[in-house]
Design an enzyme around this catalytic site. Structure first.
Site: not given
Length: 483
Positions: A235, A81-82
């Protein structure tokens, strides 16, 4: 295998892309994995060339689909992520992806939290700024790479860039978008105000989908003619689906490079101090999540980098026999996210003596990670969220000693699953729903996720850990001023 429908789940991780091929019951037929490198251009920075993900995906898909490509009905991706992936008007990647664990955005994170204000951010997005989130990365890029920033036409998360190359469709899902600090999570739409603050337009952001919704089909060059692709998930949300954590109050704990505690909620809520993330879930509802930046990676650091051994089995035996000790480990090797939100936090061993053994220190590393996750659980409990049990996944879940420590420290039964695939199995289940194999994410998880063992907390050990945890909880505040 010719007459069976198959599904592919991909897990776009930090160090490798893993994939599985399953049948419609979730039985794993094949597995494949390709590793790649993380780039460290400066101290505390982590980047990755998105091209390595595409190369890895081509190899993994070829291995999984060999001989059965016509029978693969669906594919979905769970991913790190991110991360910030930016494309220009020619659809070319402008710069390497800035990863989730990159620490360069301390100033931008402080600006968002202290100048824009935590309260306003929480109203706009349901969350405050953390250094790993995507919005601070955009601010950093605007301030430090203005020429690159001016070229941005598309903004993507890592798994969405992979999906874009597989399908040609510019999309994301609500669970992954929740971690950008650009999404109004409660209302499931992009925040106009956050886009303005970051100096971007909504046209740069992908269309939003539920995780199981079909976004397109795999392009012909990948050799999967009957394969639809669903939006996928971050995830942790994908891992929650893959562990059956899809009903209100269900809890999943991941011991991967980082560690997470993930608690499902039917309704959106925010804790008083925004110590936990309030994100959308891949089942169409919501979840609370605490994320610690160092989990299984702490054990790897201790054994491989400090001790200089790869003999995890021998260390496991030693940690099992070490028993109680006064040694406490703070696992803040890369700063910390939940609940402290402090990129400057650092690790420590406390309570060493002349009789302290390596085995005791090895066990303390495992305990320290469990205590840090307990910190997150305590925030949830203070808000009235009380999980009755947890599933455990990730590389650290393979350790029998660590499983028991987790059960004892958290005071919860810990379920171990038959298939320990986490995000990739979650991806396969989302693909099944998208292809019509199951009517809902809950139905897919109920049919395909199976518990192999339940680790019960030992009451005597839990009582001892209660005292030790109370000491652990005092150490971060006490040491914060002595860096």
């Amino acid at each position: 295998m010719e007459n069976t429908a198959y599904y592919i789940g991909l897990d776009l991780g930090t160090s490798s892309l893993k994939g599985i091929l399953t049948d419609s019951t979730g039985l794993v037929m094949r597995e494949s994995s390709v590793s790649y490198d993380v780039l460290y251009p400066h101290e505390g920075w982590t980047e990755q060339d998105p091209a390595v993900w595409i190369c890895a995906a081509e190899k993994v898909l070829a291995a999984l689909s060999e001989g059965v490509s016509e029978s693969v009905r669906g594919l979905s991706v769970g991913g790190q992520m991110h991360g910030l992936v930016v494309l220009d008007e020619r659809d070319e990647v402008i710069r390497p992806c800035i990863l989730w664990n990159d620490g360069r955005t301390e100033e931008q994170t402080e600006y968002l939290n202290d100048v824009i204000g935590r309260k306003k951010l929480s109203v706009l997005t349901g969350n405050i700024a953390f250094a790993g989130f995507t919005a601070p990365k955009l601010l950093w890029m605007r301030e430090n790479e203005p020429e690159n920033f001016a070229r941005i036409r598309r903004i993507m998360l890592p798994k969405d860039y992979l999906a874009y190359r597989l399908t040609g469709v510019f999309s994301t899902d609500y669970s992954d978008a929740s971690g950008m600090l650009l999404l109004d999570v409660a209302h499931k739409c992009w925040s106009h105000e956050m886009c303005r603050i970051c100096g971007i337009s909504e046209t740069m952001l992908p269309r939003l989908y539920e995780s199981w919704e079909v976004t397109g089909k795999v392009l012909p060059r990948y050799g999967l003619p009957e394969c639809v692709v669903t939006a996928g998930a971050g995830d942790n949300a994908a891992a929650a689906v893959g562990t059956g954590c899809v009903t209100n109050g269900a809890c999943n704990i991941s011991l991967g490079t980082s560690g997470t505690i993930f608690i499902c909620q039917d309704r959106f809520s925010v804790d008083e101090k925004n110590a936990l993330h309030s994100f959308a879930h891949a089942n169409g509802r919501f979840h609370l999540m605490g994320c610690i930046l160092t989990a299984a990676s702490a054990r790897k650091w201790w054994l491989e980098d400090v001790i200089g051994t790869g003999d995890y089995a021998a260390d496991e035996d030693g940690a099992a026999a070490a028993g109680d000790s006064g040694v406490i480990f703070l696992p803040y090797l890369s700063g910390e996210r939940s609940p402290h939100n402090d990129v400057g936090a650092r690790g420590a061993f406390i309570g060493l003596s002349a009789t302290t053994t390596r085995a005791q220190m090895s066990r303390a590393v495992m305990e320290g990670v469990a205590f840090a996750l307990r910190d997150c659980l305590e925030v949830a409990k203070a808000g009235g969220v009380m999980p009755a049990a947890a599933t455990l996944c990730g590389g650290g879940a393979k350790s029998r000693v660590w499983r028991q420590i987790m059960a004892d420290v958290l005071g919860l039964p810990v379920n171990i699953l038959q298939t320990e695939q986490g995000p990739s199995l979650g991806g396969a289940l989302l693909a099944m729903v998208g292809a019509g194999e199951y009517a809902s994410v809950e139905a897919a998880a109920a049919a395909c996720v199976r518990v192999s063992e339940t680790i019960m907390p030992d009451p005597a050990a839990s009582a001892r850990y209660e005292d030790k945890y109370r000491t652990f909880a005092k150490l971060y505040p006490a040491l914060k001023a002595v860096r």
